[in-house]
Design a protein around this motif. Structure first.
Motif, mmCIF file in Angstrom:
data_model
loop_
_atom_site.group_PDB
_atom_site.id
_atom_site.type_symbol
_atom_site.label_atom_id
_atom_site.label_comp_id
_atom_site.label_asym_id
_atom_site.label_seq_id
_atom_site.Cartn_x
_atom_site.Cartn_y
_atom_site.Cartn_z
ATOM 1 N N LEU A 130 1.215 -0.964 0.490
ATOM 2 C CA LEU A 130 -0.216 -0.329 -0.468
ATOM 3 C C LEU A 130 0.663 0.770 -0.138
ATOM 4 O O LEU A 130 1.989 1.286 0.556
ATOM 5 C CB LEU A 130 -0.896 -0.019 1.183
ATOM 6 C CG LEU A 130 -2.004 1.168 1.151
ATOM 7 C CD1 LEU A 130 -2.369 1.186 0.626
ATOM 8 C CD2 LEU A 130 -2.131 1.485 2.561
ATOM 9 N N HIS A 131 1.039 2.292 -1.266
ATOM 10 C CA HIS A 131 1.208 3.565 -1.158
ATOM 11 C C HIS A 131 0.774 4.406 -1.000
ATOM 12 O O HIS A 131 -0.982 5.217 -1.316
ATOM 13 C CB HIS A 131 1.946 3.582 -2.282
ATOM 14 C CG HIS A 131 2.818 4.704 -2.804
ATOM 15 N ND1 HIS A 131 1.779 5.599 -3.015
ATOM 16 C CD2 HIS A 131 4.117 5.089 -2.909
ATOM 17 C CE1 HIS A 131 3.310 7.107 -2.676
ATOM 18 N NE2 HIS A 131 4.671 6.711 -2.631
ATOM 19 N N GLU A 132 0.727 4.818 0.477
ATOM 20 C CA GLU A 132 0.408 6.151 0.588
ATOM 21 C C GLU A 132 0.914 7.487 0.245
ATOM 22 O O GLU A 132 1.968 8.133 0.517
ATOM 23 C CB GLU A 132 0.123 6.176 2.566
ATOM 24 C CG GLU A 132 -0.999 7.909 2.861
ATOM 25 C CD GLU A 132 -0.607 7.600 3.924
ATOM 26 O OE1 GLU A 132 -0.877 8.514 5.114
ATOM 27 O OE2 GLU A 132 -0.951 5.874 5.005
ATOM 28 N N THR A 133 -0.364 8.455 0.044
ATOM 29 C CA THR A 133 -0.200 10.022 -0.677
ATOM 30 C C THR A 133 -0.209 10.769 0.348
ATOM 31 O O THR A 133 -1.836 10.941 0.339
ATOM 32 C CB THR A 133 -0.570 10.306 -2.183
ATOM 33 O OG1 THR A 133 0.577 8.920 -3.008
ATOM 34 C CG2 THR A 133 -0.238 11.634 -2.867
ATOM 35 N N ARG A 134 0.678 11.280 0.354
ATOM 36 C CA ARG A 134 -0.631 13.128 1.238
ATOM 37 C C ARG A 134 -0.878 14.376 0.672
ATOM 38 O O ARG A 134 0.355 14.604 0.105
ATOM 39 C CB ARG A 134 0.823 13.216 2.611
ATOM 40 C CG ARG A 134 0.371 12.181 3.784
ATOM 41 C CD ARG A 134 0.779 12.462 5.258
ATOM 42 N NE ARG A 134 0.879 11.535 5.741
ATOM 43 C CZ ARG A 134 0.208 11.553 7.205
ATOM 44 N NH1 ARG A 134 -0.573 12.298 7.129
ATOM 45 N NH2 ARG A 134 0.460 10.233 7.467
ATOM 46 N N VAL A 135 -2.047 14.627 0.740
ATOM 47 C CA VAL A 135 -2.203 15.789 0.058
ATOM 48 C C VAL A 135 -2.633 17.386 0.497
ATOM 49 O O VAL A 135 -3.372 16.762 1.834
ATOM 50 C CB VAL A 135 -3.525 15.608 -0.394
ATOM 51 C CG1 VAL A 135 -4.244 16.517 -2.132
ATOM 52 C CG2 VAL A 135 -3.751 14.478 -1.473
ATOM 53 N N PRO A 136 -1.993 17.717 0.408
ATOM 54 C CA PRO A 136 -2.218 19.201 1.908
ATOM 55 C C PRO A 136 -3.745 19.597 1.425
ATOM 56 O O PRO A 136 -4.257 19.518 -0.204
ATOM 57 C CB PRO A 136 -0.938 19.880 1.663
ATOM 58 C CG PRO A 136 -1.016 19.475 0.043
ATOM 59 C CD PRO A 136 -1.036 18.634 0.057
ATOM 60 N N TYR A 137 -4.088 20.275 2.337
ATOM 61 C CA TYR A 137 -5.431 20.521 2.374
ATOM 62 C C TYR A 137 -5.252 21.608 2.086
ATOM 63 O O TYR A 137 -4.618 22.498 2.656
ATOM 64 C CB TYR A 137 -5.776 20.453 4.325
ATOM 65 C CG TYR A 137 -7.304 21.972 4.357
ATOM 66 C CD1 TYR A 137 -8.261 21.075 4.004
ATOM 67 C CD2 TYR A 137 -7.233 22.649 4.251
ATOM 68 C CE1 TYR A 137 -9.608 21.537 3.991
ATOM 69 C CE2 TYR A 137 -8.790 23.512 4.378
ATOM 70 C CZ TYR A 137 -9.624 23.126 4.253
ATOM 71 O OH TYR A 137 -10.546 23.827 4.229
ATOM 72 N N GLN A 138 -6.248 22.612 1.197
ATOM 73 C CA GLN A 138 -6.298 23.616 0.746
ATOM 74 C C GLN A 138 -7.677 24.526 0.956
ATOM 75 O O GLN A 138 -8.505 23.773 0.986
ATOM 76 C CB GLN A 138 -6.283 23.784 -1.366
ATOM 77 C CG GLN A 138 -4.871 24.395 -1.259
ATOM 78 C CD GLN A 138 -4.408 23.608 -2.712
ATOM 79 O OE1 GLN A 138 -5.587 23.929 -3.841
ATOM 80 N NE2 GLN A 138 -3.301 22.620 -3.158
ATOM 81 N N GLU A 139 -7.782 25.921 1.337
ATOM 82 C CA GLU A 139 -9.150 26.297 1.529
ATOM 83 C C GLU A 139 -9.464 26.501 0.745
ATOM 84 O O GLU A 139 -9.079 27.116 -0.529
ATOM 85 C CB GLU A 139 -8.970 28.195 2.213
ATOM 86 C CG GLU A 139 -8.088 27.909 3.424
ATOM 87 C CD GLU A 139 -9.341 27.914 4.388
ATOM 88 O OE1 GLU A 139 -10.644 27.280 4.960
ATOM 89 O OE2 GLU A 139 -9.634 27.490 6.343
#
Length: 120
Positions: A1-10
């Motif tokens: 399992l490869h996890e990618t983090r996406v930063p939160y954008q308003e």
């Protein structure tokens, strides 16, 4: 399992408009007694649930409401800003007319008079 983090954008803020309903002139007389009307305005952002109404001004064809500001957020679903003018009656209000402003007019700012269409 490869996890990618996406930063939160308003989310981008929706354009807001301040709405004032000042007055009308030479409205149609619908009251049988006295030859006047009891006008009020319902304003709504077309295709949304955003709405407000002015107070009723009794027995006049030249009402002054001086209502506002009311603030609406203009989302993608909005299709215009409608001002429906009614004559208040004991049994049922009757529509005197309508004015609709488009998005471009509203977002650049509109300050002026418009003739009521008889769109019933």
């Amino acid at each position: 399992l490869h996890e990618t983090r996406v930063p939160y954008q308003e989310p981008e803020a929706l354009p807001e408009i301040d709405i004032y309903v000042n007055s009308a002139e030479n409205l149609q007389a619908l009251n049988l007694v006295g030859g006047k009307s009891d006008p009020y305005v319902i304003c709504r952002l077309v295709n949304t649930k955003q709405t407000f109404s002015t107070c009723v001004i009794d027995a006049t064809l030249n009402p002054t409401w001086n209502h506002g500001p009311e603030t609406f957020s203009w989302g993608e679903e909005a299709r215009g800003l409608a001002f429906d003018v009614y004559d208040k009656d004991v049994v049922r209000s009757k529509k005197l007319g309508r004015v609709v402003l488009d998005k471009k007019e509203c977002l650049k700012g509109f300050d002026g008079w418009r003739s009521l269409g008889r769109d019933k």
